[in-house]
Write a protein that holds these residues in place. Structure first.
Motif, PDB file in Angstrom:
ATOM      1  N   MET A   1      37.346  10.185 -15.251  1.00  0.00           N
ATOM      2  CA  MET A   1      36.106  10.522 -15.665  1.00  0.00           C
ATOM      3  C   MET A   1      35.258  10.799 -14.887  1.00  0.00           C
ATOM      4  O   MET A   1      35.372  10.259 -13.531  1.00  0.00           O
ATOM      5  CB  MET A   1      35.765   9.307 -16.596  1.00  0.00           C
ATOM      6  N   LYS A   2      34.363  11.640 -14.822  1.00  0.00           N
ATOM      7  CA  LYS A   2      33.160  12.024 -13.924  1.00  0.00           C
ATOM      8  C   LYS A   2      32.279  11.174 -13.810  1.00  0.00           C
ATOM      9  O   LYS A   2      31.996  10.429 -14.964  1.00  0.00           O
ATOM     10  CB  LYS A   2      32.827  13.560 -14.114  1.00  0.00           C
ATOM     11  N   PHE A   3      31.623  11.026 -12.698  1.00  0.00           N
ATOM     12  CA  PHE A   3      30.738  10.041 -12.546  1.00  0.00           C
ATOM     13  C   PHE A   3      29.491  10.244 -13.372  1.00  0.00           C
ATOM     14  O   PHE A   3      28.699   9.499 -14.139  1.00  0.00           O
ATOM     15  CB  PHE A   3      30.198   9.823 -10.912  1.00  0.00           C
ATOM     16  N   GLU A   4      28.919  11.475 -13.724  1.00  0.00           N
ATOM     17  CA  GLU A   4      27.717  11.813 -14.595  1.00  0.00           C
ATOM     18  C   GLU A   4      28.138  11.292 -15.932  1.00  0.00           C
ATOM     19  O   GLU A   4      27.304  10.924 -16.568  1.00  0.00           O
ATOM     20  CB  GLU A   4      27.711  13.161 -14.320  1.00  0.00           C
ATOM     21  N   ARG A   5      29.291  11.405 -16.473  1.00  0.00           N
ATOM     22  CA  ARG A   5      29.717  11.199 -17.733  1.00  0.00           C
ATOM     23  C   ARG A   5      29.390   9.669 -17.723  1.00  0.00           C
ATOM     24  O   ARG A   5      29.233   9.029 -18.711  1.00  0.00           O
ATOM     25  CB  ARG A   5      31.138  11.557 -18.178  1.00  0.00           C
ATOM     26  N   LEU A   6      30.038   8.823 -16.937  1.00  0.00           N
ATOM     27  CA  LEU A   6      30.007   7.403 -17.029  1.00  0.00           C
ATOM     28  C   LEU A   6      28.608   6.861 -16.661  1.00  0.00           C
ATOM     29  O   LEU A   6      28.191   5.917 -17.483  1.00  0.00           O
ATOM     30  CB  LEU A   6      30.873   6.860 -15.635  1.00  0.00           C
ATOM     31  N   LYS A   7      27.835   7.624 -16.056  1.00  0.00           N
ATOM     32  CA  LYS A   7      26.511   7.059 -15.862  1.00  0.00           C
ATOM     33  C   LYS A   7      25.776   7.314 -17.411  1.00  0.00           C
ATOM     34  O   LYS A   7      24.911   6.623 -18.129  1.00  0.00           O
ATOM     35  CB  LYS A   7      25.586   8.070 -14.867  1.00  0.00           C
ATOM     36  N   ALA A   8      25.988   8.308 -17.979  1.00  0.00           N
ATOM     37  CA  ALA A   8      25.588   8.729 -19.379  1.00  0.00           C
ATOM     38  C   ALA A   8      25.696   7.648 -20.362  1.00  0.00           C
ATOM     39  O   ALA A   8      25.136   7.278 -21.264  1.00  0.00           O
ATOM     40  CB  ALA A   8      25.950  10.227 -19.844  1.00  0.00           C
ATOM     41  N   LEU A   9      27.282   7.262 -20.296  1.00  0.00           N
ATOM     42  CA  LEU A   9      27.660   6.134 -21.141  1.00  0.00           C
ATOM     43  C   LEU A   9      26.787   4.919 -21.017  1.00  0.00           C
ATOM     44  O   LEU A   9      26.633   4.071 -22.016  1.00  0.00           O
ATOM     45  CB  LEU A   9      29.316   6.160 -20.924  1.00  0.00           C
ATOM     46  N   TYR A  10      26.870   4.629 -19.560  1.00  0.00           N
ATOM     47  CA  TYR A  10      26.176   3.293 -19.312  1.00  0.00           C
ATOM     48  C   TYR A  10      24.427   3.278 -19.711  1.00  0.00           C
ATOM     49  O   TYR A  10      24.111   2.345 -20.389  1.00  0.00           O
ATOM     50  CB  TYR A  10      26.007   3.073 -17.698  1.00  0.00           C
ATOM     51  N   ASP A  11      23.776   4.487 -19.555  1.00  0.00           N
ATOM     52  CA  ASP A  11      22.664   4.683 -19.960  1.00  0.00           C
ATOM     53  C   ASP A  11      22.401   4.299 -21.640  1.00  0.00           C
ATOM     54  O   ASP A  11      21.695   3.956 -22.307  1.00  0.00           O
ATOM     55  CB  ASP A  11      22.102   5.755 -19.790  1.00  0.00           C
ATOM     56  N   ARG A  13      24.764   2.475 -23.437  1.00  0.00           N
ATOM     57  CA  ARG A  13      25.391   1.086 -23.670  1.00  0.00           C
ATOM     58  C   ARG A  13      26.594   1.689 -24.564  1.00  0.00           C
ATOM     59  O   ARG A  13      26.920   0.772 -25.465  1.00  0.00           O
ATOM     60  CB  ARG A  13      24.523   0.381 -24.393  1.00  0.00           C
ATOM     61  N   ALA A  14      27.539   2.579 -23.993  1.00  0.00           N
ATOM     62  CA  ALA A  14      28.667   2.794 -24.892  1.00  0.00           C
ATOM     63  C   ALA A  14      29.704   2.080 -23.826  1.00  0.00           C
ATOM     64  O   ALA A  14      29.585   1.457 -22.820  1.00  0.00           O
ATOM     65  CB  ALA A  14      28.841   4.179 -24.883  1.00  0.00           C
ATOM     66  N   ILE A  22      39.317  -2.121 -24.435  1.00  0.00           N
ATOM     67  CA  ILE A  22      37.981  -1.769 -24.359  1.00  0.00           C
ATOM     68  C   ILE A  22      37.009  -2.414 -23.424  1.00  0.00           C
ATOM     69  O   ILE A  22      37.107  -3.732 -23.811  1.00  0.00           O
ATOM     70  CB  ILE A  22      37.516  -1.617 -26.144  1.00  0.00           C
ATOM     71  N   CYS A  23      36.220  -1.818 -22.568  1.00  0.00           N
ATOM     72  CA  CYS A  23      35.394  -2.599 -21.777  1.00  0.00           C
ATOM     73  C   CYS A  23      33.960  -2.048 -21.633  1.00  0.00           C
ATOM     74  O   CYS A  23      33.932  -0.944 -22.066  1.00  0.00           O
ATOM     75  CB  CYS A  23      35.974  -2.338 -20.302  1.00  0.00           C
ATOM     76  N   GLU A  24      33.197  -3.019 -21.650  1.00  0.00           N
ATOM     77  CA  GLU A  24      31.617  -2.791 -21.342  1.00  0.00           C
ATOM     78  C   GLU A  24      31.233  -2.457 -20.145  1.00  0.00           C
ATOM     79  O   GLU A  24      31.565  -3.194 -19.096  1.00  0.00           O
ATOM     80  CB  GLU A  24      31.214  -4.031 -21.968  1.00  0.00           C
ATOM     81  N   VAL A  25      30.512  -1.540 -19.778  1.00  0.00           N
ATOM     82  CA  VAL A  25      29.916  -1.225 -18.647  1.00  0.00           C
ATOM     83  C   VAL A  25      28.786  -2.104 -18.031  1.00  0.00           C
ATOM     84  O   VAL A  25      27.738  -1.909 -18.788  1.00  0.00           O
ATOM     85  CB  VAL A  25      29.526   0.149 -18.412  1.00  0.00           C
ATOM     86  N   ILE A  26      29.008  -2.913 -17.167  1.00  0.00           N
ATOM     87  CA  ILE A  26      27.868  -3.923 -16.932  1.00  0.00           C
ATOM     88  C   ILE A  26      26.586  -3.373 -15.884  1.00  0.00           C
ATOM     89  O   ILE A  26      25.713  -3.638 -16.106  1.00  0.00           O
ATOM     90  CB  ILE A  26      28.614  -5.029 -16.215  1.00  0.00           C
ATOM     91  N   GLY A  27      27.362  -2.360 -14.921  1.00  0.00           N
ATOM     92  CA  GLY A  27      26.440  -1.819 -14.038  1.00  0.00           C
ATOM     93  C   GLY A  27      27.152  -0.792 -13.357  1.00  0.00           C
ATOM     94  O   GLY A  27      28.427  -0.515 -13.651  1.00  0.00           O
ATOM     95  N   ILE A  28      26.384   0.062 -12.629  1.00  0.00           N
ATOM     96  CA  ILE A  28      26.985   1.190 -11.998  1.00  0.00           C
ATOM     97  C   ILE A  28      26.415   1.201 -10.504  1.00  0.00           C
ATOM     98  O   ILE A  28      25.541   0.682 -10.168  1.00  0.00           O
ATOM     99  CB  ILE A  28      26.900   2.590 -12.402  1.00  0.00           C
ATOM    100  N   ASN A  29      27.284   1.718  -9.544  1.00  0.00           N
ATOM    101  CA  ASN A  29      27.004   1.893  -8.096  1.00  0.00           C
ATOM    102  C   ASN A  29      27.038   3.325  -7.920  1.00  0.00           C
ATOM    103  O   ASN A  29      28.044   4.083  -7.728  1.00  0.00           O
ATOM    104  CB  ASN A  29      27.842   1.165  -7.106  1.00  0.00           C
ATOM    105  N   GLU A  30      25.717   3.910  -7.558  1.00  0.00           N
ATOM    106  CA  GLU A  30      25.652   5.452  -7.414  1.00  0.00           C
ATOM    107  C   GLU A  30      26.008   5.747  -5.952  1.00  0.00           C
ATOM    108  O   GLU A  30      26.744   6.989  -5.961  1.00  0.00           O
ATOM    109  CB  GLU A  30      24.102   5.895  -7.596  1.00  0.00           C
TER     110      GLU A  30
END
Length: 56
Positions: A1-11, A13-14, A22-30
């Protein structure tokens, strides 16, 4: 997965798939392009830091 898509999913709450679970995204490190994920529906799930390319 690309980081931009991951950031959109995090924003939004997907959830994401990691190692067939199935995992919940707790945080991201840009800076590192990683995410902290935890398995859904567990009382005290271990938080794992993974690269965006390892997530589905």
């Amino acid at each position: 997965m690309k980081f931009e898509r991951l950031k959109a999913l995090y924003d939004n709450r997907a959830n994401v798939h990691y190692k067939g679970k199935i995992c919940e995204v707790i945080g991201i490190n840009e800076l590192k392009h990683t995410a902290q994920v935890a398995e859904v529906d567990q009382m005290f799930p271990p938080v794992v830091e993974v690269k965006a390319s390892e997530l589905d």
